[in-house]
Design a protein around this motif. Structure first.
Motif, PDB file in Angstrom:
ATOM      1  N   UNK A  89       0.802  -1.209   0.000  1.00  0.00           N
ATOM      2  CA  UNK A  89       0.000   0.000   0.000  1.00  0.00           C
ATOM      3  C   UNK A  89       0.839   1.265   0.000  1.00  0.00           C
ATOM      4  N   UNK A  90       0.256   2.335  -0.487  1.00  0.00           N
ATOM      5  CA  UNK A  90       0.943   3.630  -0.451  1.00  0.00           C
ATOM      6  C   UNK A  90      -0.092   4.743  -0.328  1.00  0.00           C
ATOM      7  N   UNK A  91       0.312   5.799   0.369  1.00  0.00           N
ATOM      8  CA  UNK A  91      -0.478   7.020   0.478  1.00  0.00           C
ATOM      9  C   UNK A  91       0.428   8.172   0.077  1.00  0.00           C
ATOM     10  N   UNK A  92      -0.052   9.049  -0.785  1.00  0.00           N
ATOM     11  CA  UNK A  92       0.713  10.236  -1.164  1.00  0.00           C
ATOM     12  C   UNK A  92      -0.164  11.462  -0.957  1.00  0.00           C
ATOM     13  N   UNK A  93       0.432  12.510  -0.443  1.00  0.00           N
ATOM     14  CA  UNK A  93      -0.321  13.737  -0.231  1.00  0.00           C
ATOM     15  C   UNK A  93       0.367  14.639   0.776  1.00  0.00           C
ATOM     16  N   UNK A  94      -0.172  15.822   0.941  1.00  0.00           N
ATOM     17  CA  UNK A  94       0.374  16.778   1.904  1.00  0.00           C
ATOM     18  C   UNK A  94      -0.770  17.466   2.639  1.00  0.00           C
ATOM     19  N   UNK A  95      -0.442  17.934   3.846  1.00  0.00           N
ATOM     20  CA  UNK A  95      -1.392  18.681   4.656  1.00  0.00           C
ATOM     21  C   UNK A  95      -0.676  19.923   5.184  1.00  0.00           C
TER      22      UNK A  95
END
Length: 309
Positions: A46-52
């Protein structure tokens, strides 16, 4: 393989005019979900990509939401191994083993060489496992109301995959949403589990459904990949989460309430994106593993420090 810690995720031929998907395609996916849930072993990458981004007055701080995980799980007897690299708010490597013990599950979590052991009824209360996503898929396809739309086929390596867009009832994915959001919100502050569930319920009521992209291997009759965006959901959760913390803080502030309100009103959270991808391989042939003896010697932790036998 059924959901434990509970994840993981056309009536006639003429209905394709409205749904974009023939009934036989839906039945094929249902059978693939059943094959996944009954697999003796499975590997999930699994992978999650993003920014907050946190904006406090003139100060901005960006958090990398990137996460990479690999899980290997076996059904009978149940056991799982999870390796994860999380970059929120700072990069850390987390390892975990899970095994069945009576009616409960023993979860060993390792971080920076230190291990702790916890016994729980549902390991997904501590970390998200593949069974959470598989459980979501089971829920989605239990009824006949799932909406599927055929997209263009996609080739990866030497395999040509059939690709579908699913409209997912967010309520059926509630456990997965709770697990994914809490893993990030816990880094920024603490609210009660009851408050978090209340926030999730509010978001579900406002969002109703979201889109998944599913890759199907017609030769193997298996689901290969699932992709979806949690950006909109995460944005709503974080906004409500910040509001909840602000209201709790105001109650404790007393005479300083007005000053605190002035500070909190200038705080905003923006989720740029949060894209999730899950790849399912090695049906019934995942690489076996043994939980190391030095890990199994770690006893339960109550005060934050591990003891060994």
């Amino acid at each position: 393989m059924k959901r434990i810690l509970a994840m993981m995720l056309c009536f006639v031929m003429c209905a394709t005019v409205f749904t974009g998907c023939k009934i036989d395609a839906k039945q094929n996916i249902k059978k693939a979900v059943d094959k996944m849930s009954k697999a003796s072993s499975l590997q999930i990458d699994g992978s999650v990509t993003g920014t907050m981004e946190f904006d406090v007055g003139d100060t901005k701080q960006t958090f990398d939401l990137s996460t990479k995980t690999q899980e290997v799980c076996f059904a009978d007897p149940y056991k799982a191994k999870v390796n994860a690299v999380v970059k929120s708010p700072t990069e850390k490597k987390i390892d975990a083993y899970i095994e069945k013990e009576g009616d409960n599950y023993v979860v060993y979590q390792g971080y920076q060489g230190a291990w702790l052991r916890q016994t729980v009824a549902d390991p997904n209360t501590l970390l998200q496992t593949s069974t959470s996503q598989i459980g979501v898929l089971d829920n989605i396809f239990q009824g006949n109301d799932v909406q599927m739309e055929k997209l263009d086929n996609q080739k990866e390596g030497n395999v040509l995959y059939q690709v579908y867009r699913l409209s997912v009832d967010l309520e059926k994915a509630q456990n997965m949403v709770e697990g994914m959001t809490s893993s990030y919100t816990s880094s920024f502050g603490t609210i009660s589990d009851e408050d978090m569930k209340e926030i999730i319920q509010e978001v579900i009521g406002e969002t109703q459904s979201f889109q998944w992209t599913l890759w199907y291997d017609n030769a193997k009759k298996e689901i290969y990949k699932i992709q979806f965006s949690m950006g909109e959901i995460m944005q709503k959760v974080m906004t409500k989460y910040l509001d909840k913390i602000a209201r709790q803080a105001e109650k404790k502030a007393g005479e300083n309430a007005m000053t605190l309100q002035d500070v909190l009103k200038d705080i905003t959270i923006s989720v740029d994106k949060m894209d999730v991808e899950l790849i399912f391989t090695n049906y019934d042939s995942a690489p076996d593993f043994t939980i190391p003896e030095e890990v199994k010697k770690v006893t339960a932790v109550e005060s934050g420090s591990a003891e060994t036998k």
